[in-house]
Enzyme design. Sequence first.
Site, short mmCIF file in Angstrom:
data_model
loop_
_atom_site.label_atom_id
_atom_site.label_comp_id
_atom_site.label_asym_id
_atom_site.label_seq_id
_atom_site.Cartn_x
_atom_site.Cartn_y
_atom_site.Cartn_z
N HIS A 138 -21.54 -1.43 14.20
CA HIS A 138 -21.21 -0.06 13.78
C HIS A 138 -20.44 0.70 14.86
O HIS A 138 -20.09 1.87 14.67
CB HIS A 138 -22.48 0.71 13.42
CG HIS A 138 -23.19 0.16 12.21
ND1 HIS A 138 -22.58 0.05 10.99
CD2 HIS A 138 -24.45 -0.32 12.04
CE1 HIS A 138 -23.44 -0.49 10.12
NE2 HIS A 138 -24.58 -0.72 10.74
N ASP A 146 -30.42 -8.61 7.74
CA ASP A 146 -31.16 -7.60 6.97
C ASP A 146 -30.93 -7.70 5.47
O ASP A 146 -31.35 -6.83 4.72
CB ASP A 146 -30.88 -6.19 7.50
CG ASP A 146 -29.44 -6.01 7.94
OD1 ASP A 146 -28.61 -6.88 7.64
OD2 ASP A 146 -29.14 -4.98 8.57
N HIS A 170 -25.55 -4.08 6.13
CA HIS A 170 -24.82 -2.82 6.24
C HIS A 170 -23.33 -3.09 6.42
O HIS A 170 -22.96 -4.09 7.05
CB HIS A 170 -25.33 -2.02 7.45
CG HIS A 170 -26.79 -1.69 7.37
ND1 HIS A 170 -27.75 -2.51 7.91
CD2 HIS A 170 -27.44 -0.64 6.81
CE1 HIS A 170 -28.94 -1.97 7.69
NE2 HIS A 170 -28.79 -0.84 7.01
N ASP A 211 -23.98 -8.96 7.68
CA ASP A 211 -25.07 -7.99 7.80
C ASP A 211 -25.14 -7.20 6.49
O ASP A 211 -24.14 -7.04 5.80
CB ASP A 211 -24.77 -7.05 8.98
CG ASP A 211 -25.93 -6.14 9.33
OD1 ASP A 211 -26.66 -6.48 10.27
OD2 ASP A 211 -26.10 -5.11 8.66
ZN LIG Z 1 -27.58 -4.01 9.32
#
Ligand SMILES: [Zn+2]
Lengths: 571, 442
Positions: B112, B240, B153, B151
Amino acid sequence: MIIGLDVGGTHTDVVLLGSPGLLNAVKVHTDAANLFDTVLKGLDAVMKGIDPSEIERIVLSTTLTTNAVIQSKVPEVGLIVSGGPGIDPEFFRIGSHYYPVSGSIDHRGREVDPIQADEILRISKKMRQEGILNVGVVSKFSVRNPAHELEIFSLMKGSFDSVFLGHRVSGGLSFPRRIATTYLNAAVYPLHRDFFSAVEKSLRQKGLNVPIRILKADGGNMSFGASIDFPMQTILSGPAASIMGAIAFAPRDSETLVLDVGGTTTDMAVLINGAPLVNPVGINVGPYQTLVRSLETHSIGMGGDSEVRVENGEIRIGPERKGPAMAYDGPVPTPTDALFVLGKNTGGDREKSARGFEPIAGALGMSVEGAAKKVFDLASGTILLAAGEMIRRINAKPVYTVHEMLEGHQVRPGTVLVLGGPAVQFAECFREISDFEVSVVPRWAVANAIGAGLARTTSEVVLFADTERGMAVSPGENYRENISRNFSKKDAVELACSLLREKALKRGANPDYLEMEVVEDLEFNMVRNFSTTGKNIRVKVQVKPGLIRGHQTMLANLAATEQGGVHHVKG
Amino acid sequence: MLKAKYKTGLVFFPAFDWAIDPTHPEREERLLYTQDQVFEEGLFDVDGILEFKPDLVNLKDVQRVHFCIPDVWSVTTESHLISAGGAKTIGMAVLDKKVERGFALVRPPGHHAMRVVHGARGFCNINIEAIMIEFLRRVYPVNRVAVVDTDCHHGDGTQDIYWHDPDTLFISLHQDGRTLYPGTGFTREQGGPNAFGTTVNIPLPPYTGDEGFLRVIENIVLPILEDFKPDLIVNSAGQDNHFSDPLTNMNFSAQGYGKLTEMLKPDIAVLEGGYSIEGALPYMNVGIILAMAGIDYSKVREPDYTPERTRQKPGITAYIDELCPQVLDNWRKKESLGRDLCRGKEFIERRRTIFYDTDNIMEEQHETIRVCTRCGGALRIDTRSSARGRVLAVNIPRKACDSCKETGYRWYEEGARDTFGSVLLQDRPRDTYLAKKKTGAD
Ligand SMILES: [Zn+2]
Ligand SMILES: [Zn+2]
């Protein structure tokens, strides 16, 4: 008085130590086919004229189990392994009586799938019918919860001579190593038991009633009685014997490289402030990777008797030994012959050495003396390079915290201690070609036996506490206790130390000089759904390897007295 | 004895003494049970699996990728430098051919973290994959790189860093941004004008299972990789997507992750998120390591696994079947769409607000890219945040043409120090980082 005995590949060294220092030292030929005779001959020789009741301590370092494992002269062992999810346990198969079974325990020690009793009973019956006497039982994560191993054990109780359980062999994690170590314990058990019972019995007949102690690969010892359940811990004790022998003469306040130059190999180790580095994982024995604690040692195929030859204009030394040096009628030139050529060795036939070096000198286009000097420098340089590589490897070991990453200690020895047959000459060369402060271990020829005699009793305890589950376990010590939510890392360390004390005393340690140290103490907050639910604590404590206390005069005298006085016992 | 089919390097750095805060998901305990499982399985003893000790990355490594405001030390801790260093160490091991493949099992994560860093967002401070990739490009003959971010996200940081880079293919599979942080990663986000199409977003509906993920790999990711022909495939291996992850809503399993790795064949995998630390990470990481090494992983299974838990509703399957051709179609049309975007323009601008959730900082960005057909294009970023003031950041890309170099330097020279707290320049062809700072006397 103390007796130390170290069985080597060609010789067995035995010393008798007392407060004046070295009272007697003998060397007997090792008869690999009859180690019992070898050991007794050595003990008889060293005790000649001594009242057996004056012997207060006797420590043996033998190659018995090592040879049996490496030469595959061990009986068949039955193995029951319960893996659960993960790598297929078939990959870790040893022998044909290997049975992966159901049952699963997770990383926190919780049961996921149960053991199937009928499956175990069926296998147990089959192994009995096939004449299996010794069995190993191993489950994954048994060091977090030994319930499945214990359950299998109770289902098989009474059916076999011995049943070794994986959680007892070590507190370390590694299912494959646990399988191998448990297997080896079961495999060498009968040999170990019979051999040392026989030694003890014949010593009793001579009026020697102290319990015999056996040297371990970690440079400590344990009593024969205690070793019965862990015979594997006594494997590969030879390199440790020499290193412990060097410790008596190592500086207390610096880092030291120990080089034991033998005939075939050179063994090396690092001492930090007089204490040897311990390998954190476990020793390798033949094809087996184990959980057996050992000193951090490294061995290379370079010694006084290594074969010297020229290939494509380059000198090659070792790794093979074809026999003794040509000066002693051996078949090929060796670094020892180089020493004869250079006039640095006596007792053999220099002419034969020189003849051996002629073709080498010819191939290199230099004088015989020049070639000998070059060979010996190369042998010494190769040893130092290997030592540098070992130190680099020690320093490159991964660490798992930011603190260790930034502050982690880097090993940088400044001094070198040399022992073994050609110690004096090698030390001289190391001094010439390096910046190390080099010295020769006094009594270098029998330092291994001295090391065995003076090594203290060591042991290790691993404790695992989980306050969310409300339990502390140390499966290796058969310990399991309910704990409160407030149980802390401090409590865990205290508990581990008291278990360690108990264990060390059982193994024969001196209660007045128990040097316990914390090797690892980690504490993690366990957080579930953003709130702390407990603590996960891992503690490892040990009695660190070192020399027994209370013999300061003896040590001082050992260092002071002159070299020599070793009797070679023929026959 | 167990032997790896592909020699595989591992850096394991669990940072057992570092947390964002004591009860944060990114805490000391996160890789504890993974360590237990990896040790107990004996993975480091497998013939052909090698463990490497990570190096720390240095200032230059970070500045090659990021504009850290006010400086690198203010927005990082040692653990970030070690985590990025772990990725770098693995990258070097692969390119030095010490191993065929490598996996950096490190924390804290990085995907991120964007080009400009005012603080931490999504638990990330610096982008560990980008730092590794740009180091490797500097030192080794590596040009085209594909990053496949698996991931849960959206990898918005990596997307931002490579938004204008035609030589980096960024593909992100993630839970639909309408249902999860950071709320981006829609199919229409396809990259800047000079690199249009080399950003590929594949938003997946909540409760997508093994079948859906593997179908996307098979039908979108592999064909695009085949077409792009990267020198290096990097997997941002967040975990995740697991059915037991507390922060997300997907139905992926350890077996699924093993299979994904087997299909993707990444040269380098780097751990990102994953917060089901007991029930998922130990098993997924073992699965990934085995799959990378080419060892049978078929018996790796989570304790609470049942086939139902990874099953997806027919509606999801139908949605994915519709999504695949759409994304592929975008990919095929990328050149012509890119040309349309640039037509008649010398510069293209965008304005954004970026929120740093972890550090609670709001950043305003005004970005200008020079339209260029010969390189990634000079990039000018006027950025300000509540916490750090206003900064001008100029990037001259790695393979910049002369005009873009000139433009970059002009922007840098023109940056007035009474307007900006500091004026920064990344000159990638020269591999230098320049800074003009406001002094008290000015
Ligand atoms: Zn993540
Ligand atoms: Zn350009």
